[in-house]
Design a protein around this motif. Structure first.
Motif, mmCIF file in Angstrom:
data_model
loop_
_atom_site.group_PDB
_atom_site.id
_atom_site.type_symbol
_atom_site.label_atom_id
_atom_site.label_comp_id
_atom_site.label_asym_id
_atom_site.label_seq_id
_atom_site.Cartn_x
_atom_site.Cartn_y
_atom_site.Cartn_z
ATOM 1 N N ASN A 40 10.638 26.436 26.572
ATOM 2 C CA ASN A 40 11.310 27.518 27.279
ATOM 3 C C ASN A 40 11.737 27.028 28.654
ATOM 4 O O ASN A 40 12.893 27.133 29.026
ATOM 5 N N LYS A 52 16.926 30.549 24.034
ATOM 6 C CA LYS A 52 16.009 29.871 23.107
ATOM 7 C C LYS A 52 16.308 30.195 21.648
ATOM 8 O O LYS A 52 16.169 29.330 20.788
ATOM 9 N N HIS A 53 16.764 31.411 21.340
ATOM 10 C CA HIS A 53 17.028 31.720 19.927
ATOM 11 C C HIS A 53 18.173 30.864 19.380
ATOM 12 O O HIS A 53 18.145 30.468 18.224
ATOM 13 N N THR A 73 7.625 27.170 17.491
ATOM 14 C CA THR A 73 8.133 27.873 18.679
ATOM 15 C C THR A 73 7.038 28.233 19.685
ATOM 16 O O THR A 73 7.232 29.117 20.513
ATOM 17 N N ILE A 74 5.928 27.531 19.641
ATOM 18 C CA ILE A 74 4.798 27.829 20.523
ATOM 19 C C ILE A 74 5.201 27.893 22.009
ATOM 20 O O ILE A 74 4.712 28.730 22.745
ATOM 21 N N GLU A 75 6.100 27.029 22.435
ATOM 22 C CA GLU A 75 6.477 27.001 23.853
ATOM 23 C C GLU A 75 7.581 28.004 24.196
ATOM 24 O O GLU A 75 7.736 28.356 25.359
ATOM 25 N N CYS A 76 8.307 28.461 23.214
ATOM 26 C CA CYS A 76 9.403 29.399 23.477
ATOM 27 C C CYS A 76 8.904 30.735 24.029
ATOM 28 O O CYS A 76 9.609 31.410 24.771
ATOM 29 N N ASN A 77 7.709 31.113 23.643
ATOM 30 C CA ASN A 77 7.177 32.413 24.062
ATOM 31 C C ASN A 77 6.401 32.341 25.365
ATOM 32 O O ASN A 77 5.946 33.361 25.873
ATOM 33 N N ARG A 78 6.253 31.168 25.901
ATOM 34 C CA ARG A 78 5.528 30.985 27.156
ATOM 35 C C ARG A 78 6.417 31.365 28.329
ATOM 36 O O ARG A 78 7.599 31.040 28.352
ATOM 37 N N ILE A 79 5.833 32.021 29.300
ATOM 38 C CA ILE A 79 6.569 32.371 30.522
ATOM 39 C C ILE A 79 6.254 31.309 31.569
ATOM 40 O O ILE A 79 5.107 30.896 31.729
ATOM 41 N N SER A 82 6.316 25.001 30.838
ATOM 42 C CA SER A 82 5.483 24.613 29.702
ATOM 43 C C SER A 82 4.903 23.230 29.973
ATOM 44 O O SER A 82 5.654 22.274 30.162
ATOM 45 N N THR A 87 0.019 23.182 25.557
ATOM 46 C CA THR A 87 0.507 23.226 24.169
ATOM 47 C C THR A 87 -0.462 22.499 23.241
ATOM 48 O O THR A 87 -0.831 23.026 22.183
#
Length: 189
Positions: A40, A52-53, A73-79, A82, A87
């Motif tokens: 992200n 990101k999508h 997508t573990i890092e995509c949802n991080r605010i 990253s 991770t």
């Protein structure tokens, strides 16, 4: 134990160099899978230009028929930024039966001393370094070198070419090029 390679990045957009590296490392190290992990907000460079999508969709469009490539997508949802250590800690909690191989370019090999908690991270994963033009693989850290064909392409270069209306059909997998055209991504205003 399962052997999984991780290739992280913004993938903004994903280009042929990403897939060549992933495929070469997978086969040379005889790994079970390669996971593409789009970030992200990377700690070492600017945020991705594209949402990101779109970046996840472009990756999925390329790998849909390649059973040993996955998108995580573990890092995509991080605010916020990253960090690899966060991770890897999460992945190792979820996947206790996996050895992770973290694939980095020579530019990142040179940058390893500045990574967050690098000493802890080095004990949890095996770094795999691939050469990039203009960078050395010299480091005090444990990095396994895998030789891959040198493809001097960057996502930044691809974006600039698209903005200028220059051809990119040989820089990108067909699925990415089609997606970019359909969604009119990276075009100048």
């Amino acid at each position: 134990m399962k052997q999984i390679g991780i290739l992280g990045g913004t993938f903004d957009p994903p280009h042929i160099g990403h897939f060549i590296i992933a495929d070469e490392v997978k086969h040379q190290l005889q790994l079970d899978e390669i996971w593409f992990i789009p970030t992200n907000e990377p700690p070492h460079k600017k945020k991705a230009m594209m949402a990101k999508h779109h970046r996840v969709n472009m990756l999925n469009a390329v790998i849909e028929k390649i059973n040993y490539f996955k998108v995580n997508t573990i890092e995509c949802n991080r605010i916020g930024k990253s960090y690899t250590i966060d991770t890897i800690n999460t992945l190792k909690e979820i996947h206790r039966d996996v050895n992770f191989y973290f694939i980095i370019g020579a530019d990142m090999v040179e940058y390893l001393p500045y990574w967050k908690d690098i000493e802890k991270l080095e004990k949890k994963i095996q770094f795999v370094g691939v050469k990039r033009p203009g960078f050395k693989m010299d480091t005090a850290y444990s990095v396994m070198e895998v030789k891959v064909p040198l493809i001097d392409i960057s996502s930044t270069e691809v974006k600039h070419r698209i903005e200028k209306g220059l051809p990119v059909q040989f820089f990108l997998p067909n699925a990415v090029l089609t997606y970019i055209k359909e969604h009119r991504l990276y075009e100048s205003e």
